[in-house]
Enzyme design. Sequence first.
Site, short mmCIF file in Angstrom:
data_model
loop_
_atom_site.label_atom_id
_atom_site.label_comp_id
_atom_site.label_asym_id
_atom_site.label_seq_id
_atom_site.Cartn_x
_atom_site.Cartn_y
_atom_site.Cartn_z
N ARG A 15 145.30 107.31 78.02
CA ARG A 15 145.36 105.85 77.97
C ARG A 15 145.50 105.22 79.36
NH1 ARG A 15 148.43 107.44 73.42
NH2 ARG A 15 147.42 106.85 71.45
N LYS A 56 135.61 97.49 87.32
CA LYS A 56 134.68 97.80 86.23
C LYS A 56 134.35 99.29 86.24
CE LYS A 56 132.09 93.54 85.38
NZ LYS A 56 130.73 92.94 85.38
N GLU A 106 122.72 94.18 96.97
CA GLU A 106 124.01 93.63 96.57
C GLU A 106 124.69 92.90 97.73
OE1 GLU A 106 125.35 93.33 93.69
OE2 GLU A 106 124.35 94.78 92.38
N LYS A 139 133.29 90.00 96.81
CA LYS A 139 133.60 90.52 95.48
C LYS A 139 135.10 90.48 95.21
CE LYS A 139 132.58 93.87 91.99
NZ LYS A 139 131.75 95.00 91.53
N GLU A 147 141.09 82.11 86.84
CA GLU A 147 140.05 81.25 86.27
C GLU A 147 139.04 82.15 85.56
OE1 GLU A 147 138.38 78.70 89.27
OE2 GLU A 147 140.29 78.60 90.33
N ARG A 153 134.02 85.63 87.61
CA ARG A 153 133.36 86.84 88.10
C ARG A 153 131.94 86.98 87.56
NH1 ARG A 153 136.78 91.87 87.13
NH2 ARG A 153 134.98 92.96 87.97
N ASN A 164 127.00 88.52 88.66
CA ASN A 164 125.84 89.00 87.92
C ASN A 164 124.55 88.31 88.36
OD1 ASN A 164 127.25 90.82 86.24
ND2 ASN A 164 127.87 89.14 84.90
N HIS A 172 121.18 89.95 87.81
CA HIS A 172 121.38 91.18 87.04
C HIS A 172 120.82 91.14 85.63
CE1 HIS A 172 123.78 92.29 90.43
NE2 HIS A 172 124.22 93.40 89.86
N HIS A 220 118.91 94.48 84.86
CA HIS A 220 119.30 95.47 83.86
C HIS A 220 118.17 95.72 82.87
CE1 HIS A 220 123.91 94.85 84.48
NE2 HIS A 220 123.36 95.63 85.40
N HIS A 227 118.80 100.61 91.29
CA HIS A 227 119.52 99.40 90.87
C HIS A 227 119.27 98.24 91.84
CE1 HIS A 227 122.67 96.84 89.23
NE2 HIS A 227 123.21 96.76 90.42
#
Length: 351
Positions: free
Chosen positions: A112, A134, A176, A218, A228, A232, A236, A239, A243, A255
């Site tokens: 966990r 992430k 990126e 980032k 807020e 984030r 994207n 993206h 994707h 990518h």
Amino acid sequence: MRGGDPYDVVVGTGGLNELAGLLGDGVRTVAVVHAQGLPEIARPVCGALEQAGYVTHAVPVPDGEAAKEIGVLAGLWSRFAELGVTRSDAVVGVGGGATTDLAGFAAASWLRGVKSVLVPTTLLGMVDAAVGGKTGINIAEGKNLVGAFHPPAGVLCEVTTLMTMSHEDYISGLAEVIKAGFIADPTILDLIEDDPEGAAEPGGPHTRELVERAVRVKADVVSTDLKESGLREILNYGHTLAHAIEKVEAYRFRHGHAVAIGMVYAAELGRLTGRLEDAVADRHRSVLTSVGLPTSYGAEAWPALREAMRLDKKTRGARLRFVVLDGLAKPGRLEAPDETLLESAYRRVSR
């Protein structure tokens, strides 16, 4: 670590001696999950940890996106059990973004949640995948559809490892960096435009500054997002289409190359809706092409791409949502755009 606690991102050279400080007190056993093609980088990481007194175990995983599969993750769980990794121990992920995504998710899901420190070795890993918490793996239905938010205890960006990258992979990572320039820090674009050849080399005069600036963008977005919720999402930018391209290409498409095309598409959406002036929209193509990134994709692919976008994580029910620009460093959202608009924008990026 959990619940949004702050952590350090160390950018520089000769930083392996910082690992012990990032792991903190109480850790005894460390599983070093590393891309199997990087033994020359994994060995000094393990050596630094052993010298600091940790019981260290190197755990190789496949290179690239092949690592982000459920079978590989299950293998890590079994290996952690064999090694006796407890809740007070840690996982260190060494490699590109795919490896740090996998290592982070393995740490998030083992018992966990155990502590992790990430050591990205690629430009994409440093400026994107390893920062922000992430983690995830891919399944046949899409990229990163299974994962968790699990902030690391620290991130160590040893910029000398960038010299081990292939030219194409390094250029891919620049997408990126350029994204960070368009959504938040235009100085990044200025640095690249002043010396595109230097920007395209890992040992260029502005390499460290470009990494630091992109990481800061980032980190600032992610930390502000804790207060807020939803901010984030601007990360994207480009993206949604990216994707879709990756899915259509069965994840054999770089990518960063997909993100570059996706940013041009998002810029065209902004232009066609009257939200983005021509000069900024055109600047996307000029900056990206100056370092060798693609800005177009096959015209015949649109139906497959449109279908792939329906499953994107950023889709709300049947409603597509894009990050677009209302000006340089002024990101906004475009909700449920008309199908005619979507196709018209794609015609501008198709070949």
